[in-house]
Design a protein around this motif. Structure first.
Motif, PDB file in Angstrom:
ATOM      1  N   PHE A 523       0.488  46.956  56.172  1.00  0.00           N
ATOM      2  CA  PHE A 523      -0.930  46.570  56.201  1.00  0.00           C
ATOM      3  C   PHE A 523      -1.781  47.830  56.306  1.00  0.00           C
ATOM      4  O   PHE A 523      -1.636  48.615  57.236  1.00  0.00           O
ATOM      5  CB  PHE A 523      -1.195  45.648  57.389  1.00  0.00           C
ATOM      6  N   GLY A 524      -2.664  48.040  55.321  1.00  0.00           N
ATOM      7  CA  GLY A 524      -3.429  49.283  55.282  1.00  0.00           C
ATOM      8  C   GLY A 524      -4.896  49.074  54.976  1.00  0.00           C
ATOM      9  O   GLY A 524      -5.434  47.965  55.098  1.00  0.00           O
ATOM     10  N   PHE A 525      -5.542  50.165  54.528  1.00  0.00           N
ATOM     11  CA  PHE A 525      -6.984  50.205  54.322  1.00  0.00           C
ATOM     12  C   PHE A 525      -7.432  49.165  53.294  1.00  0.00           C
ATOM     13  O   PHE A 525      -8.397  48.419  53.532  1.00  0.00           O
ATOM     14  CB  PHE A 525      -7.363  51.614  53.875  1.00  0.00           C
ATOM     15  N   GLU A 526      -6.736  49.098  52.170  1.00  0.00           N
ATOM     16  CA  GLU A 526      -7.138  48.161  51.113  1.00  0.00           C
ATOM     17  C   GLU A 526      -6.933  46.720  51.564  1.00  0.00           C
ATOM     18  O   GLU A 526      -7.748  45.838  51.264  1.00  0.00           O
ATOM     19  CB  GLU A 526      -6.349  48.434  49.831  1.00  0.00           C
ATOM     20  N   GLU A 527      -5.837  46.479  52.292  1.00  0.00           N
ATOM     21  CA  GLU A 527      -5.580  45.127  52.813  1.00  0.00           C
ATOM     22  C   GLU A 527      -6.663  44.709  53.800  1.00  0.00           C
ATOM     23  O   GLU A 527      -7.086  43.549  53.836  1.00  0.00           O
ATOM     24  CB  GLU A 527      -4.206  45.077  53.481  1.00  0.00           C
ATOM     25  N   ALA A 528      -7.135  45.658  54.608  1.00  0.00           N
ATOM     26  CA  ALA A 528      -8.193  45.363  55.584  1.00  0.00           C
ATOM     27  C   ALA A 528      -9.495  45.004  54.880  1.00  0.00           C
ATOM     28  O   ALA A 528     -10.230  44.109  55.325  1.00  0.00           O
ATOM     29  CB  ALA A 528      -8.396  46.556  56.509  1.00  0.00           C
ATOM     30  N   LYS A 529      -9.787  45.686  53.768  1.00  0.00           N
ATOM     31  CA  LYS A 529     -11.005  45.368  53.017  1.00  0.00           C
ATOM     32  C   LYS A 529     -10.974  43.925  52.521  1.00  0.00           C
ATOM     33  O   LYS A 529     -11.993  43.233  52.496  1.00  0.00           O
ATOM     34  CB  LYS A 529     -11.149  46.318  51.830  1.00  0.00           C
ATOM     35  N   MET A 530      -9.790  43.488  52.129  1.00  0.00           N
ATOM     36  CA  MET A 530      -9.661  42.119  51.624  1.00  0.00           C
ATOM     37  C   MET A 530      -9.836  41.081  52.724  1.00  0.00           C
ATOM     38  O   MET A 530     -10.161  39.919  52.448  1.00  0.00           O
ATOM     39  CB  MET A 530      -8.293  41.959  50.959  1.00  0.00           C
ATOM     40  N   LYS A 531      -9.607  41.478  53.984  1.00  0.00           N
ATOM     41  CA  LYS A 531      -9.778  40.557  55.119  1.00  0.00           C
ATOM     42  C   LYS A 531     -11.254  40.314  55.435  1.00  0.00           C
ATOM     43  O   LYS A 531     -11.607  39.316  56.073  1.00  0.00           O
ATOM     44  CB  LYS A 531      -9.109  41.142  56.369  1.00  0.00           C
ATOM     45  N   LEU A 532     -12.121  41.254  55.019  1.00  0.00           N
ATOM     46  CA  LEU A 532     -13.528  41.187  55.419  1.00  0.00           C
ATOM     47  C   LEU A 532     -14.224  39.969  54.817  1.00  0.00           C
ATOM     48  O   LEU A 532     -13.934  39.552  53.691  1.00  0.00           O
ATOM     49  CB  LEU A 532     -14.273  42.447  54.969  1.00  0.00           C
ATOM     50  N   GLN A 533     -15.159  39.448  55.563  1.00  0.00           N
ATOM     51  CA  GLN A 533     -16.027  38.373  55.084  1.00  0.00           C
ATOM     52  C   GLN A 533     -16.857  38.882  53.895  1.00  0.00           C
ATOM     53  O   GLN A 533     -17.339  40.008  53.889  1.00  0.00           O
ATOM     54  CB  GLN A 533     -16.945  37.944  56.233  1.00  0.00           C
ATOM     55  N   GLU A 534     -17.021  38.055  52.880  1.00  0.00           N
ATOM     56  CA  GLU A 534     -17.898  38.394  51.756  1.00  0.00           C
ATOM     57  C   GLU A 534     -19.356  38.289  52.194  1.00  0.00           C
ATOM     58  O   GLU A 534     -19.700  37.500  53.079  1.00  0.00           O
ATOM     59  CB  GLU A 534     -17.635  37.449  50.578  1.00  0.00           C
ATOM     60  N   ARG A 535     -20.210  39.073  51.553  1.00  0.00           N
ATOM     61  CA  ARG A 535     -21.643  38.935  51.837  1.00  0.00           C
ATOM     62  C   ARG A 535     -22.163  37.610  51.281  1.00  0.00           C
ATOM     63  O   ARG A 535     -21.643  37.118  50.271  1.00  0.00           O
ATOM     64  CB  ARG A 535     -22.421  40.099  51.215  1.00  0.00           C
ATOM     65  N   PRO A 536     -23.176  37.033  51.954  1.00  0.00           N
ATOM     66  CA  PRO A 536     -23.884  37.551  53.137  1.00  0.00           C
ATOM     67  C   PRO A 536     -23.016  37.467  54.393  1.00  0.00           C
ATOM     68  O   PRO A 536     -22.298  36.492  54.598  1.00  0.00           O
ATOM     69  CB  PRO A 536     -25.113  36.648  53.256  1.00  0.00           C
ATOM     70  N   TRP A 537     -23.088  38.526  55.186  1.00  0.00           N
ATOM     71  CA  TRP A 537     -22.298  38.596  56.404  1.00  0.00           C
ATOM     72  C   TRP A 537     -22.921  37.744  57.509  1.00  0.00           C
ATOM     73  O   TRP A 537     -24.043  37.250  57.376  1.00  0.00           O
ATOM     74  CB  TRP A 537     -22.184  40.052  56.859  1.00  0.00           C
ATOM     75  N   LEU A 538     -22.183  37.585  58.599  1.00  0.00           N
ATOM     76  CA  LEU A 538     -22.666  36.769  59.720  1.00  0.00           C
ATOM     77  C   LEU A 538     -23.996  37.303  60.238  1.00  0.00           C
ATOM     78  O   LEU A 538     -24.946  36.555  60.482  1.00  0.00           O
ATOM     79  CB  LEU A 538     -21.616  36.763  60.840  1.00  0.00           C
ATOM     80  N   VAL A 539     -24.085  38.595  60.436  1.00  0.00           N
ATOM     81  CA  VAL A 539     -25.359  39.281  60.703  1.00  0.00           C
ATOM     82  C   VAL A 539     -25.476  40.348  59.626  1.00  0.00           C
ATOM     83  O   VAL A 539     -24.628  41.239  59.535  1.00  0.00           O
ATOM     84  CB  VAL A 539     -25.386  39.919  62.111  1.00  0.00           C
ATOM     85  N   ASP A 540     -26.502  40.250  58.780  1.00  0.00           N
ATOM     86  CA  ASP A 540     -26.536  41.070  57.566  1.00  0.00           C
ATOM     87  C   ASP A 540     -27.911  41.717  57.376  1.00  0.00           C
ATOM     88  O   ASP A 540     -28.846  41.090  56.885  1.00  0.00           O
ATOM     89  CB  ASP A 540     -26.175  40.201  56.358  1.00  0.00           C
ATOM     90  N   SER A 541     -28.003  42.983  57.780  1.00  0.00           N
ATOM     91  CA  SER A 541     -29.227  43.759  57.557  1.00  0.00           C
ATOM     92  C   SER A 541     -28.990  44.843  56.514  1.00  0.00           C
ATOM     93  O   SER A 541     -29.715  45.836  56.472  1.00  0.00           O
ATOM     94  CB  SER A 541     -29.698  44.422  58.859  1.00  0.00           C
ATOM     95  N   TYR A 542     -27.950  44.652  55.692  1.00  0.00           N
ATOM     96  CA  TYR A 542     -27.573  45.740  54.788  1.00  0.00           C
ATOM     97  C   TYR A 542     -28.687  46.089  53.797  1.00  0.00           C
ATOM     98  O   TYR A 542     -28.945  47.268  53.519  1.00  0.00           O
ATOM     99  CB  TYR A 542     -26.283  45.400  54.029  1.00  0.00           C
ATOM    100  N   SER A 543     -29.353  45.089  53.243  1.00  0.00           N
ATOM    101  CA  SER A 543     -30.410  45.352  52.248  1.00  0.00           C
ATOM    102  C   SER A 543     -31.511  46.210  52.859  1.00  0.00           C
ATOM    103  O   SER A 543     -32.047  47.126  52.210  1.00  0.00           O
ATOM    104  CB  SER A 543     -30.987  44.037  51.725  1.00  0.00           C
TER     105      SER A 543
END
Length: 712
Positions: A523-543
């Motif tokens: 389990f590595g960096f790329e696998e961790a990215k796939m675990k992440l929630q897709e946007r919009p995130w739970l709290v999302d101020s990215y824009s």
């Protein structure tokens, strides 16, 4: 008026007379290393403090000399680890009754007085009364210190530096007490010191205070009258009797006088109208327990009312109660204020010395109102039940990790079992008494676990894990940077943030993650990215954050890093590199000491050195001091912005930091989620606990990306 109590720093277990025949280390610890000592002799009790040293194990990391070596070999770790003995200073506090002062002085002479000891510092009335006896017994000159100055300086120190020592009592609220956080604005206040008698002092500044009143009715009165009434001579036994008594059998209440009519007077029916009022009219004997309880209520109520009147007279809205009479005894403090009956289980107090002072982050909007913890588990029974169970279930894994971290130690399993028993016992105490150690939070549960691990000489159970993960991540760093540099500007900003978040998945303190890492070593960096929630995130101020990046660069960013390995190397450092490229200076702050798999300051120095050898942007920034690595002063998976290393705070002020980045579930969710700063801030984390995610309205691996700009 707010009534506050400080749980006195004296011990509160068995008196020394009951234990004088025990081996010295049963009562006095680290005697062989004792350097200096001092005594405070009141009218009834003597408190002894001595300065000693204690040895404990610490994990050290050191960079290898790579000259003549192929540093890229797969089997080559990025640095070496050694476990060393370290000596630190510690203060010990013990109490005993004045009745046994001669026996105790003999004991001190045998175990604490050495050839370098010439003078003993003493304070309290007994410093005068017993001066000749002390000098005769110990063959030392008594140097008398002013009792009031000692009292005020000690109280100021406790209020400013010791968390969860002061608390506010609010009758009929749930819970009835609120622990105070430490902050610099403690003046003015009224100090009510309850010893044999009562002294009342108005404290206006660090050095300006005035004795304004007092009373002869205090702890000595309780002890003396209690001895006459119950024939019980020992102070702690008298308190024990009182804890089992029912004062309403002896006291006359308002309802006893008025029946139901007391409500028209605005008085509670269970209010004491006359202490011992029933004893004159009842033709029967009263139990020792009931008399002791009534006496305790009588004296405590008298002191509380006296304090209230003095506070009103001098227009003070903060009252602190201190002294041995109130320490750890719930009936006393419930009457005067309210406190923690757990402390009565201790027979001594110990305090380690911090090597560097801790101060507020200068960027806090209001240090006096800052509370690091997001949830108070003493308030929230559902959350408390869940988190206590969570820590219980994680205990086997921590024990296993502790043993594995010291493969060459013959007693590692034995010490780990002692750690398990100690921490388990603390968790069970907290189930029944959530307020046992002060405010109960996820942070305090984590910090207590780290403290217990250290106590049984497991200074860094994750040291080998971190070493391996740092080595693997360093080998991946060039590839990750090439991938980022190939992206367009806007795509790169999102990739950098996703990298930060994916790196934050690698948290051995989260069971959902540790289960994955234990079962799937690939389990590595790329696998961790796939675990992440897709946007919009739970709290999302990215824009909003992306729009800010299109503006001028920040002057200086302060970044609080979280985990070792992929998190700091593949998540944080690429983000740091981008800020540096924009012309922003960066202060990267890491833990001073180990906690879970969090990156430490010493490890970050080696990691930065290795990255600089691979990347010219980081190399030049380190050389030109546009990238500075600092220690936080903490050894916790969480972050208290009111207790940071002074050197870090000074640097933040000097460099004019205008952006704070707080990364990780412990630092940005369990603590500081609501922290208000005077500059822009980024709080980001991946929620790796399903219960917490659900409570926040999300699911496992939901993303928190909270960009905040202070109000104009």
């Amino acid at each position: 008026m707010a009534e506050c109590g400080a749980s006195g720093s004296g011990s509160s277990g068995d008196s020394l007379d009951k234990s004088i025949t025990l081996p010295p280390d049963e009562i006095f610890r680290n005697l062989e290393n004792a350097k200096r000592f001092a005594i405070d002799i009141g009218g009834s009790l003597t408190k002894l403090a001595y300065y000693s040293t204690v040895q404990h194990k610490v994990a050290r990391v050191r960079s290898f000399d790579y000259s003549g070596k192929d540093a890229e070999q797969d089997h080559e770790p990025p640095y070496e680890i050694s476990v060393q003995e370290e000596v630190t200073a510690r203060l010990h506090f013990v109490k005993f009754e004045n009745t046994y002062i001669e026996a105790c002085l003999d004991f001190i002479k045998d175990h604490l007085v050495n050839t370098d000891t010439k003078v003993i510092q003493a304070t309290g009335g007994g410093a005068y009364k017993f001066k000749d006896l002390i000098e005769e017994k110990l063959r030392l000159r008594v140097d008398k210190e002013d009792v009031m100055t000692c009292l005020i300086k000690g109280c100021n120190f406790v209020l400013k530096n010791i968390p969860h020592e002061a608390f506010v009592y609010q009758k009929d609220s749930d819970p009835e007490f609120r622990f105070q956080t430490n902050h610099p604005n403690i003046f003015p206040y009224l100090l009510v010191n309850i010893g044999s008698g009562v002294s009342i002092v108005k404290v206006e500044t660090e050095d300006r205070f005035e004795w304004i009143g007092g009373s002869s009715i205090g702890g000595g009165t309780f002890w003396g009258l209690g001895a006459l009434l119950t024939k019980t001579k020992k102070f702690d036994e008298l308190l024990h009797l009182a804890s089992k008594g029912q004062h309403t059998n002896v006291d006359m209440l308002v309802q006893d006088i008025y029946g139901g009519a007391h409500q028209t007077l605005g008085l509670s029916g269970n209010l004491i109208a006359s202490s011992f009022g029933k004893s004159a009219m009842a033709d029967r004997d009263f139990s020792k327990e009931d008399m002791a309880k009534s006496l305790l209520h009588m004296i405590s109520n008298d002191i509380g009312q006296l304090a209230c009147l003095y506070a009103k007279l001098h227009c003070l809205d903060r009252v602190y109660f201190g002294g041995f009479f109130i320490r750890g005894h719930p009936v006393t403090m419930r009457t005067i204020t309210y406190s923690i009956n757990f402390f009565s289980k201790f027979d001594l107090l110990e305090m380690d010395r911090l090597e560097r002072p801790l101060v507020n982050l200068p960027l806090l909007l209001d240090p006096s109102s800052y509370v690091p913890d997001t949830v108070d588990l003493t308030d929230d029974s559902l959350a408390r039940k869940y988190w206590l169970t969570c820590f219980e279930e994680a205990l086997d894994g921590v024990v296993k990790r502790a043993v594995a971290s010291q493969p060459g130690s013959v007693d590692a399993a034995e010490r780990a079992e002692k750690f398990r028993q100690k921490y388990w016992s603390k968790l069970q105490t907290l189930r029944h008494q959530p307020f046992a150690y002060g405010t109960l939070t996820v942070r305090s549960l984590l910090d207590t676990r780290e403290h217990c691990l250290n106590e049984f000489n497991f200074p860094d159970p994750y040291s080998k894990v971190k070493q391996k993960e740092n080595g693997v991540a360093l080998k991946c760093f060039p590839r990750v940077i090439r991938g980022l540099d190939a992206l367009g500007w806007e795509d790169r900003q999102l990739a950098l943030v996703k990298g930060l978040l994916a790196g934050n998945v690698f948290d051995w303190g989260a069971k959902a993650v540790s289960d994955v890492l234990e079962s799937d070593p690939q389990f590595g960096f790329e696998e961790a990215k796939m675990k992440l929630q897709e946007r919009p995130w739970l709290v999302d101020s990215y824009s909003k954050w992306l729009q800010r990046l299109k503006g001028p660069p920040h002057k200086c960013a302060l970044i609080f890093a979280d985990n070792s390995g992929i998190d700091v190397i593949l998540g944080v450092f690429p983000f740091v590199r981008e800020l540096l490229s924009r012309g922003t200076e960066v202060i990267l702050a890491c833990n001073s000491g180990p906690a879970l798999n969090d990156v430490t300051y010493c490890e970050s120095l080696i990691v930065a050195e290795r990255i600089a050898a691979m990347d010219p942007v980081v190399h030049s920034a380190l050389r030109e001091e546009r990238l500075l690595l600092m220690q936080t002063g903490s050894s916790s998976p969480c972050l208290d912005l009111s207790r940071l290393d002074k050197g870090l705070a000074v640097l933040v002020r000097e460099r004019g930091a205008d952006l704070v980045v707080i990364e990780g579930m412990g630092r940005a969710v369990h603590t500081n989620y609501h922290a208000a700063l005077r500059c822009e801030s980024l709080k980001l984390a991946v929620i790796k606990n399903s219960w917490l995610a659900e409570r926040l309205g999300g699911r496992l691996f939901s993303v928190i990306f909270k960009y905040e700009v202070p109000a104009e």
